[in-house]
Design a protein around this motif. Sequence first.
Motif, PDB file in Angstrom:
ATOM      1  N   GLN A  18     -12.443   2.524   8.309  1.00 25.49           N
ATOM      2  CA  GLN A  18     -12.947   1.684   9.401  1.00 25.49           C
ATOM      3  C   GLN A  18     -13.977   2.457  10.208  1.00 25.49           C
ATOM      4  OE1 GLN A  18      -9.699   0.272  11.800  1.00 25.49           O
ATOM      5  NE2 GLN A  18      -8.543  -0.467  10.054  1.00 25.49           N
ATOM      6  N   SER A  19     -15.148   1.906  10.346  1.00 30.49           N
ATOM      7  CA  SER A  19     -16.220   2.477  11.171  1.00 30.49           C
ATOM      8  C   SER A  19     -16.501   3.946  10.829  1.00 30.49           C
ATOM      9  CB  SER A  19     -15.874   2.345  12.658  1.00 30.49           C
ATOM     10  OG  SER A  19     -15.656   0.995  12.996  1.00 30.49           O
ATOM     11  N   GLY A  20     -16.505   4.267   9.555  1.00 29.21           N
ATOM     12  CA  GLY A  20     -16.874   5.606   9.117  1.00 29.21           C
ATOM     13  C   GLY A  20     -15.778   6.648   9.152  1.00 29.21           C
ATOM     14  N   ALA A  21     -14.511   6.213   9.303  1.00 34.62           N
ATOM     15  CA  ALA A  21     -13.403   7.178   9.333  1.00 34.62           C
ATOM     16  C   ALA A  21     -12.140   6.535   8.769  1.00 34.62           C
ATOM     17  CB  ALA A  21     -13.150   7.634  10.766  1.00 34.62           C
ATOM     18  N   TRP A  22     -11.242   7.379   8.244  1.00 32.51           N
ATOM     19  CA  TRP A  22      -9.954   6.902   7.774  1.00 32.51           C
ATOM     20  C   TRP A  22      -9.041   6.646   8.976  1.00 32.51           C
ATOM     21  CZ3 TRP A  22      -9.396   5.193   3.086  1.00 32.51           C
ATOM     22  CH2 TRP A  22     -10.179   5.706   2.057  1.00 32.51           C
ATOM     23  N   CYS A  23      -8.390   5.494   9.003  1.00 27.77           N
ATOM     24  CA  CYS A  23      -7.501   5.121  10.108  1.00 27.77           C
ATOM     25  C   CYS A  23      -6.127   4.756   9.551  1.00 27.77           C
ATOM     26  CB  CYS A  23      -8.056   3.936  10.877  1.00 27.77           C
ATOM     27  SG  CYS A  23      -9.624   4.281  11.665  1.00 27.77           S
ATOM     28  N   LEU A  24      -5.095   5.323  10.143  1.00 31.35           N
ATOM     29  CA  LEU A  24      -3.721   5.009   9.768  1.00 31.35           C
ATOM     30  C   LEU A  24      -3.146   4.115  10.864  1.00 31.35           C
ATOM     31  CD1 LEU A  24      -1.369   5.404   7.814  1.00 31.35           C
ATOM     32  CD2 LEU A  24      -0.748   7.444   9.103  1.00 31.35           C
ATOM     33  N   THR A  25      -2.874   2.876  10.531  1.00 33.37           N
ATOM     34  CA  THR A  25      -2.385   1.907  11.500  1.00 33.37           C
ATOM     35  C   THR A  25      -0.862   1.887  11.491  1.00 33.37           C
ATOM     36  OG1 THR A  25      -4.341   0.562  11.078  1.00 33.37           O
ATOM     37  CG2 THR A  25      -2.501  -0.510  12.195  1.00 33.37           C
ATOM     38  N   PRO A  26      -0.238   2.083  12.646  1.00 34.04           N
ATOM     39  CA  PRO A  26       1.222   2.001  12.725  1.00 34.04           C
ATOM     40  C   PRO A  26       1.709   0.601  12.350  1.00 34.04           C
ATOM     41  CG  PRO A  26       0.315   2.971  14.720  1.00 34.04           C
ATOM     42  CD  PRO A  26      -0.836   2.418  13.934  1.00 34.04           C
ATOM     43  N   GLY A  27       2.912   0.527  11.800  1.00 35.00           N
ATOM     44  CA  GLY A  27       3.494  -0.769  11.461  1.00 35.00           C
ATOM     45  C   GLY A  27       4.394  -0.681  10.245  1.00 35.00           C
ATOM     46  N   LEU A  28       4.720  -1.843   9.692  1.00 35.30           N
ATOM     47  CA  LEU A  28       5.559  -1.940   8.498  1.00 35.30           C
ATOM     48  C   LEU A  28       4.687  -1.993   7.256  1.00 35.30           C
ATOM     49  CD1 LEU A  28       8.120  -4.663   9.648  1.00 35.30           C
ATOM     50  CD2 LEU A  28       8.515  -2.214   9.441  1.00 35.30           C
ATOM     51  N   TYR A  29       5.098  -1.246   6.235  1.00 33.88           N
ATOM     52  CA  TYR A  29       4.399  -1.236   4.958  1.00 33.88           C
ATOM     53  C   TYR A  29       5.410  -1.534   3.857  1.00 33.88           C
ATOM     54  CZ  TYR A  29       0.368   0.832   7.258  1.00 33.88           C
ATOM     55  OH  TYR A  29      -0.695   1.049   8.074  1.00 33.88           O
ATOM     56  N   ALA A  30       5.077  -2.463   2.988  1.00 35.86           N
ATOM     57  CA  ALA A  30       5.949  -2.817   1.866  1.00 35.86           C
ATOM     58  C   ALA A  30       5.501  -2.053   0.623  1.00 35.86           C
ATOM     59  CB  ALA A  30       5.895  -4.310   1.602  1.00 35.86           C
ATOM     60  N   LEU A  31       6.434  -1.401  -0.049  1.00 37.61           N
ATOM     61  CA  LEU A  31       6.185  -0.712  -1.312  1.00 37.61           C
ATOM     62  C   LEU A  31       6.956  -1.448  -2.396  1.00 37.61           C
ATOM     63  CD1 LEU A  31       6.713   2.951  -0.067  1.00 37.61           C
ATOM     64  CD2 LEU A  31       4.570   1.682  -0.208  1.00 37.61           C
ATOM     65  N   SER A  32       6.290  -1.779  -3.490  1.00 36.46           N
ATOM     66  CA  SER A  32       6.921  -2.530  -4.571  1.00 36.46           C
ATOM     67  C   SER A  32       6.642  -1.854  -5.901  1.00 36.46           C
ATOM     68  CB  SER A  32       6.368  -3.958  -4.618  1.00 36.46           C
ATOM     69  OG  SER A  32       6.533  -4.609  -3.385  1.00 36.46           O
ATOM     70  N   VAL A  54      11.842   7.393 -11.202  1.00 37.34           N
ATOM     71  CA  VAL A  54      10.476   7.820 -10.929  1.00 37.34           C
ATOM     72  C   VAL A  54      10.389   8.214  -9.459  1.00 37.34           C
ATOM     73  CG1 VAL A  54       8.060   7.102 -10.871  1.00 37.34           C
ATOM     74  CG2 VAL A  54       9.571   6.261 -12.677  1.00 37.34           C
ATOM     75  N   THR A  55       9.781   9.344  -9.189  1.00 44.05           N
ATOM     76  CA  THR A  55       9.593   9.810  -7.829  1.00 44.05           C
ATOM     77  C   THR A  55       8.109  10.053  -7.598  1.00 44.05           C
ATOM     78  OG1 THR A  55      11.740  10.913  -7.889  1.00 44.05           O
ATOM     79  CG2 THR A  55      10.219  11.607  -6.177  1.00 44.05           C
ATOM     80  N   PHE A  56       7.612   9.592  -6.483  1.00 42.96           N
ATOM     81  CA  PHE A  56       6.222   9.856  -6.138  1.00 42.96           C
ATOM     82  C   PHE A  56       6.094   9.971  -4.627  1.00 42.96           C
ATOM     83  CE2 PHE A  56       6.756   5.317  -6.484  1.00 42.96           C
ATOM     84  CZ  PHE A  56       6.123   4.815  -5.364  1.00 42.96           C
ATOM     85  N   THR A  57       5.022  10.580  -4.196  1.00 41.95           N
ATOM     86  CA  THR A  57       4.771  10.787  -2.778  1.00 41.95           C
ATOM     87  C   THR A  57       3.677   9.841  -2.317  1.00 41.95           C
ATOM     88  OG1 THR A  57       5.360  13.115  -2.987  1.00 41.95           O
ATOM     89  CG2 THR A  57       4.069  12.496  -1.061  1.00 41.95           C
ATOM     90  N   VAL A  58       3.907   9.186  -1.205  1.00 49.07           N
ATOM     91  CA  VAL A  58       2.899   8.332  -0.585  1.00 49.07           C
ATOM     92  C   VAL A  58       2.370   9.103   0.625  1.00 49.07           C
ATOM     93  CG1 VAL A  58       2.455   6.121   0.538  1.00 49.07           C
ATOM     94  CG2 VAL A  58       4.089   6.241  -1.349  1.00 49.07           C
ATOM     95  N   THR A  59       1.097   9.421   0.597  1.00 54.00           N
ATOM     96  CA  THR A  59       0.504  10.201   1.682  1.00 54.00           C
ATOM     97  C   THR A  59      -0.044   9.288   2.774  1.00 54.00           C
ATOM     98  OG1 THR A  59      -1.718  10.221   0.735  1.00 54.00           O
ATOM     99  CG2 THR A  59      -0.204  11.962   0.002  1.00 54.00           C
ATOM    100  N   ALA A  60      -0.367   9.879   3.897  1.00 55.90           N
ATOM    101  CA  ALA A  60      -0.956   9.113   4.997  1.00 55.90           C
ATOM    102  C   ALA A  60      -2.271   8.478   4.553  1.00 55.90           C
ATOM    103  CB  ALA A  60      -1.181  10.021   6.198  1.00 55.90           C
TER     104      ALA A  60
END
Length: 55
Positions: A24-38, A11-17
């Motif tokens: 947060q506070s009326g806007a989409w925020c992308l926080t830098p760091g580690l993300y676990a995908l399961s 299975v292949t899928f795309t994870v977007t930003a």
Amino acid sequence: MIREKRPSARVTFTVTAQDLSTWQSGAWCLTPGLYALSAGRSSRDLPVQRTITLG
């Protein structure tokens, strides 16, 4: 107990930003760091796990 081998599939899928963003506070925020995908059959059976890093 003999367990039958179940068919598998690639299975292949795309994870977007925005998929990793939070509202947060009326806007989409992308926080830098580690993300676990399961992935797996259920939340109690997740044999496939990967970690991605956002700068």
